[in-house]
Design an enzyme around this catalytic site. Structure first.
Site, PDB file in Angstrom:
ATOM      1  CG  ASP A  22       0.481   2.497  -5.742  1.00 47.04           C
ATOM      2  OD1 ASP A  22       0.644   1.631  -4.868  1.00 47.04           O
ATOM      3  OD2 ASP A  22       1.410   2.969  -6.425  1.00 47.04           O
TER       4      ASP A  22
ATOM      5  CG  ASP B  71       6.610   8.638  -5.577  1.00 44.92           C
ATOM      6  OD1 ASP B  71       6.132   9.555  -4.875  1.00 44.92           O
ATOM      7  OD2 ASP B  71       6.189   8.368  -6.728  1.00 44.92           O
TER       8      ASP B  71
END
Length: 223
Positions: free
Chosen positions: A140, A30
């Site tokens: 993640d 991100d």
């Protein structure tokens, strides 16, 4: 058997490193400042970079690029890479059952993949972030092109599309899409389709381990 206090204290690091279990993985990138890059969460803040990918020497105090007016982003060199055919290094947002950020930030975990095309391969990840939407024992894995997820600073930093590259969750779907990535992110993007064999959220067995020097050198933090 009763052991002296000094002996018990000597054994504590070994006990901590014995933390292990089974879990799951997802993927993301991100571009935001990782949670473990803020002061007071780990032994030292995880290193971040400015919009031009230059390391910041700010003690972890610069606002995240995901916030209005922020100028701290994930550094491109915190992308995964292959050490050998069956071992890779990288970073991940984590959530460990019964633990918290003060315990997992900058800690390293050996993941042995147990499903999908990477079954049997191993990856050592350093916890650089925390995912508010992660389940227990969830890793993640940070990989360029893996999807921005909840937050997106990639549009601000690199001019990525409004939802990041590819799908917001899951990211791109083919290796050729990596060709159009910023130069510094290409190697980590290709890694997903080469070493990682485009595995889709494989399960893992995991255990906490000492951090390899190569990870600590790039992140500026280690336990």
């Amino acid at each position: 058997m009763h052991l002296p206090l000094t002996t018990l204290l000597t054994l504590l690091p070994a006990v901590a490193l014995a933390q292990s279990g089974s879990g799951r993985t997802t993927r993301y990138w991100d571009c935001c400042k990782p949670s473990c890059a803020w002061p007071g969460k780990g032994p030292a803040p995880v290193r971040t970079c400015d919009r031009n990918d230059n390391p910041l020497n700010d003690g972890g105090n610069t606002r995240s690029g995901c916030d209005a007016g922020g100028g701290a982003y994930m550094c491109s060199n915190q992308s995964p890479w292959a050490v050998s055919d069956d071992l890779a290094y990288g970073w991940a947002a984590v959530n460990i059952a019964g633990s918290n950020e003060r315990q997992w930030c900058c800690a390293c975990y050996e993941l042995t993949f147990t499903s999908g095309p990477v079954a049997g391969k191993r990856m050592i990840v350093q916890a650089s972030n925390t995912g508010g939407d992660l389940g227990n024992n969830h890793f993640d894995i940070a990989m360029p092109g893996g999807g921005v997820g909840l937050f997106n600073a990639c549009t601000d930093q690199y001019g990525a599309p409004p939802n990041g590259w590819g799908q917001r969750y899951g990211g791109i779907s083919s290796r050729s899409e990596c060709d159009a990535f910023p130069e510094k992110l290409k190697a980590g993007c290709y890694w997903r389709f080469d070493w990682f064999m485009n595995a889709d959220n494989p399960n893992v067995n995991w255990r906490q381990v000492s951090c390899p020097a190569e990870l600590a050198e790039r992140s500026g933090c280690s336990r």
